[in-house]
Scaffold this active site. Structure first.
Site, mmCIF file in Angstrom:
data_model
loop_
_atom_site.group_PDB
_atom_site.id
_atom_site.type_symbol
_atom_site.label_atom_id
_atom_site.label_comp_id
_atom_site.label_asym_id
_atom_site.label_seq_id
_atom_site.Cartn_x
_atom_site.Cartn_y
_atom_site.Cartn_z
ATOM 1 C CB ALA A 3 32.355 38.659 -15.850
ATOM 2 C CG LEU B 41 31.098 35.382 -14.636
ATOM 3 C CD1 LEU B 41 31.691 34.865 -15.933
ATOM 4 C CD2 LEU B 41 29.757 34.696 -14.336
ATOM 5 C CG HIS C 96 41.677 39.503 -11.891
ATOM 6 N ND1 HIS C 96 41.984 38.431 -12.705
ATOM 7 C CD2 HIS C 96 40.741 39.053 -11.018
ATOM 8 C CE1 HIS C 96 41.240 37.393 -12.352
ATOM 9 N NE2 HIS C 96 40.484 37.738 -11.333
ATOM 10 C CG LEU C 97 47.511 43.754 -9.910
ATOM 11 C CD1 LEU C 97 48.951 43.624 -9.417
ATOM 12 C CD2 LEU C 97 46.894 45.052 -9.397
ATOM 13 N NE ARG C 98 41.788 42.949 -15.934
ATOM 14 C CZ ARG C 98 41.059 41.903 -15.721
ATOM 15 N NH1 ARG C 98 41.572 40.680 -15.769
ATOM 16 N NH2 ARG C 98 39.763 42.003 -15.451
ATOM 17 C CG ASN D 183 42.601 36.315 -15.612
ATOM 18 O OD1 ASN D 183 43.317 36.991 -14.871
ATOM 19 N ND2 ASN D 183 41.315 36.565 -15.754
ATOM 20 C CG HIS E 244 40.977 36.131 -6.452
ATOM 21 N ND1 HIS E 244 40.534 34.867 -6.751
ATOM 22 C CD2 HIS E 244 40.798 36.844 -7.593
ATOM 23 C CE1 HIS E 244 40.109 34.825 -8.005
ATOM 24 N NE2 HIS E 244 40.263 36.030 -8.545
ATOM 25 C CG HIS F 119 36.738 44.065 -17.462
ATOM 26 N ND1 HIS F 119 37.381 43.269 -18.374
ATOM 27 C CD2 HIS F 119 36.408 43.253 -16.428
ATOM 28 C CE1 HIS F 119 37.431 42.020 -17.927
ATOM 29 N NE2 HIS F 119 36.850 41.972 -16.735
ATOM 30 C CG HIS G 287 36.418 30.618 -11.655
ATOM 31 N ND1 HIS G 287 36.397 31.988 -11.704
ATOM 32 C CD2 HIS G 287 35.170 30.214 -11.999
ATOM 33 C CE1 HIS G 287 35.178 32.397 -12.083
ATOM 34 N NE2 HIS G 287 34.432 31.337 -12.268
HETATM 35 C C1 NCD Z 1 37.709 38.145 -13.729
HETATM 36 C C2 NCD Z 1 38.486 38.934 -14.785
HETATM 37 O O1 NCD Z 1 37.911 39.877 -15.345
HETATM 38 O O2 NCD Z 1 39.661 38.642 -14.998
HETATM 39 N N1 NCD Z 1 36.319 38.476 -13.812
HETATM 40 C C3 NCD Z 1 35.394 38.305 -12.838
HETATM 41 O O3 NCD Z 1 34.214 38.516 -13.096
HETATM 42 N N2 NCD Z 1 35.724 37.933 -11.630
HETATM 43 C C4 NCD Z 1 37.952 36.696 -13.930
HETATM 44 C C5 NCD Z 1 37.522 35.853 -12.759
HETATM 45 O O4 NCD Z 1 38.127 35.871 -11.707
HETATM 46 O O5 NCD Z 1 36.514 35.134 -12.883
HETATM 47 ZN ZN ZN Z 2 39.266 36.465 -10.310
#
Ligand code: NCD
Ligand code: ZN
Length: 351
Positions: free
Chosen positions: A267, A223, A17-19, A43, A15, A255, A138
């Protein structure tokens, strides 16, 4: 048993997130340094909802990899009310994506296009069940009348349990579980082989009091939000149990500092800079370094029906420095990302 050096199969991150763009180029090398593969969250703005978008995003990730890296991004499809079951099945058959991600609408960052009512995606879920494609959830209720610390438990009762009943063969991953209730839920359904769960490093290391230790700590806000200490202990127990339905998923979510340190901070914790070192810290504190490999490198591939990585990494006891900042190329001061536990020394490092 206390050990000072540990060689494990190369871990994977189920799991991540790389943007995109400069942020992607800044954060990706940290994951590629230690992870063999990662499930890449969809996302983006706009979200990854079509096979073509997933292919383009994968190409962008591959182009951003350091030379010689063999890191494999496993792409996901962002489920919306309008997702076409044929497109999902086609992308899966072609190996473009590995799983579908369900964000309840407005549950978290960039989830505005998420699912408003599960009845609307029933045809997609039917098809996924038929072809064996996993659904990554989620799991938080989105009704703002529900206390933020209760949203996961309420989701399990009101949504996840009926969903598993309604689609008895659908393969599901409950992402980033944070509560005793979720651990119990996964233990109940895990042995059937159709339910797994990821656990983040930060949820193994902090509880909700840490969010307010000495003042508000925006970089610990993610989150699902961290819960009470008894929940953290349940997560440590689950991760270090060796039970095959629990596996590593960082939910590393970078972020820019200016968006975290704001009147309404967003988050996400950026843990990828030292992911395996953070997990090792938690396992070491629990006296269970012997179970790290199962959690980090074996259970995930097994759930996804993939072989474990062939190569290994070595961890050794000794200070691992968490970097102060990660700065996207061309960024100004507020664009940098503060890694989780930045500036601190962790007790295990990659050799
Ligand atoms: C994630 C994000 O910033 O893309 N943020 C997080 O708090 N985990 C989104 C997610 O997985 O809920
Ligand atoms: Zn996530």
């Amino acid at each position: 048993m206390s050990v000072d050096r540990l060689v494990i199969r190369r871990p994977d991150d189920w799991h991540l997130h790389l943007r995109q763009g400069a942020m992607l180029r800044a954060v990706l090398p940290w994951s590629a340094r230690q992870m063999g593969r990662a499930i890449i969250m969809p996302n983006l703005r706009p979200p990854v909802t079509t096979p073509a978008a997933a292919e383009a995003y994968r190409a962008e990730i591959l182009a951003a990899l350091p030379a010689g890296s063999r890191f494999v991004p496993l792409m996901t499809c962002y489920l919306t009310d309008g997702t076409d079951p044929d497109a999902v099945a086609e992308g899966y058959a072609k190996g473009i994506w590995t799983a579908v991600k369900l964000y309840p609408a407005h549950a978290t960052t960039n989830s505005a296009h998420g699912v408003t009512d599960l009845a609307k995606v029933a045809p997609v879920l039917e098809r996924m069940q038929a072809i064996g494609m996993p659904l990554l959830i989620h799991g938080e209720a989105t009704d703002h009348g529900i206390d933020i610390f209760d949203r996961e438990a309420v989701f399990l009762e009101r949504t996840a349990a009926p969903l598993l009943d309604r689609f008895p063969r659908l393969r599901v991953v409950l992402e980033h579980v944070t509560t005793q209730e979720a651990v119990a839920f996964v233990r109940r359904h895990g042995p059937s082989g159709r339910l797994g769960a990821t656990i983040t490093a930060h949820h193994l290391l902090i509880n909700r009091s840490d969010l307010f230790a000495g003042g508000i700590r925006p970089h610990l806000y993610c989150l699902p939000i961290a819960k009470r200490e008894r929940h953290r202990l349940a997560l440590v127990d689950a991760a270090t149990s060796g039970d095959p339905w629990f596996f590593l998923g960082t939910d590393s979510a970078p972020h820019p500092m200016k968006d975290k340190e704001a009147a309404c901070g967003c988050a996400g914790c950026f843990t990828a800079a030292t992911a395996i070192e953070l997990y090792a810290t938690a396992f070491d504190r629990a006296g269970r370094m012997d179970r790290l490999e199962a959690f980090a490198s074996l259970n995930g591939p097994r759930f996804y029906g993939l072989p474990p990585n062939e190569d290994t990494i070595a961890l050794e006891r000794g200070d691992a420095a968490v970097p102060d900042l990660v700065m996207p190329e061309g960024g100004a001061a507020g664009d940098s990302v503060l890694p989780f536990m930045s500036g601190e020394a962790l007790p295990w490092r990659m050799a």
